[in-house]
Design an enzyme around this catalytic site. Structure first.
Site, PDB file in Angstrom:
ATOM      1  CB  THR A   1       8.592   0.178  -3.597  1.00  0.00           C
ATOM      2  OG1 THR A   1       7.997   0.930  -2.541  1.00  0.00           O
ATOM      3  CG2 THR A   1       8.331  -1.293  -3.386  1.00  0.00           C
TER       4      THR A   1
ATOM      5  CG  ASN B   1      -1.952  -1.107   1.133  1.00  0.00           C
ATOM      6  OD1 ASN B   1      -2.938  -0.993   0.398  1.00  0.00           O
ATOM      7  ND2 ASN B   1      -1.711  -2.208   1.835  1.00  0.00           N
ATOM      8  CD  GLU B   2       4.716   1.478  -2.729  1.00  0.00           C
ATOM      9  OE1 GLU B   2       5.068   2.179  -1.754  1.00  0.00           O
ATOM     10  OE2 GLU B   2       5.474   0.648  -3.263  1.00  0.00           O
ATOM     11  N   PRO B   3       2.209   5.242  -0.922  1.00  0.00           N
ATOM     12  CG  PRO B   3       3.996   6.712  -0.568  1.00  0.00           C
ATOM     13  CD  PRO B   3       3.683   5.296  -0.989  1.00  0.00           C
TER      14      PRO B   3
END
Ligand code: PGA
Length: 257
Positions: free
Chosen positions: A175, A156-158
């Site tokens: 990442t 769950n990235e920014p």
């Protein structure tokens, strides 16, 4: 009581990565055994990456030498690269086999990892089914998390939303950079992944976020002491009481409170 007071109570700092990891493994073992006494299965959410490796090593030791059994453990991994074949060395399936599953008595039918082999058209239904399976088991009893330098939990990235469920996501540049070591070059790193959502994770009855080494000091500072924001998805965890942050001294070195 402020949120930060709440957080403070659940932060455990250990002298080094080994002692922090042994603590986490013992917590998992305790839950497995408690469930066993109740005649129930433990529904365990697992993470990959360098962070949980010593936890898994200790769980294997407990299995080999102290009788810990995984026969009544059901696992759901947080994420998998997309596209990805489970036989590929860099897949999280291969990681889990090498670092845990091949060395304990878990039943293969109890292992769940998002499937990186599906066509784009099949992915959404697969993600919905992943959510349904977790629910059908009564939800995750414990979710183990690492944290990425972007503040991601799972992948769950920014920008990820609090209410997000299992889905296909695009990986953040940082990442991808952090994965180059594993894949050999930037071009070989998949650009997407299937990940449990923030909602999936935060619905777990208990959450342990493990962070080790100086590399994580800055993001741990932001995750625990920064404002809650989608820009650092791990900050969402500040709102939940069932989160324990387990850190080594290096990862905790930038905390001020
Ligand atoms: P790492 O990754 O354990 O390899 O540092 C953690 C994460 O990206 O969640």
């Amino acid at each position: 009581m402020s949120l930060n007071n709440q957080v403070e109570k659940t932060v455990k700092v250990y002298p080094n990565n080994e002692s922090a990891s042994i603590y986490v493994a013992q917590r998992i073992a305790l839950l497995i055994n408690q469930k066993k006494i109740q005649g129930e299965k433990l529904i365990l959410g697992l993470a990959t990456g360098s962070t949980p490796k010593l936890v898994y090593r200790e769980l294997i030791r407990l299995h080999r030498y102290e009788g810990l059994s995984f026969r009544h453990v059901v696992t759901f991994n947080l994420d998998e690269y997309y596209p990805m074949q489970p036989v590929d060395e860099q897949s999280y399936s291969a990681f889990m086999n090498a670092n845990l599953f091949d060395h304990v008595d878990i039943l293969s039918e109890n292992i769940h990892i998002p499937n990186g082999t599906l066509s784009m058209e099949q992915v959404e239904a697969h993600c919905d089914l992943y959510e349904k399976k977790i629910k059908d088991f009564g939800g995750l009893d414990l979710q183990l998390l690492g944290i990425g330098r972007t503040g991601h939990i799972g992948f769950n990235e920014p920008g990820s939303e609090l209410h997000s469920a299992t889905r296909l996501v695009t990986l953040n540049d940082i990442t991808i950079e952090d994965a180059i070591m594993d894949f050999g070059s930037r071009e070989r790193v998949p650009k997407q992944a299937i990940t449990m959502g923030i909602k999936t994770i935060t619905q777990a009855k208990e959450i342990i976020l493990l962070a080790l080494s100086q590399r994580k000091a800055e993001i741990i500072h932001q995750a625990l002491e920064g404002m809650i924001s989608a820009g650092v998805p791990a900050t969402y965890l500040q709102q939940f009481k069932n989160v324990e942050y387990v850190l080594d001294q290096e990862a905790a070195s930038r905390l001020t409170r």
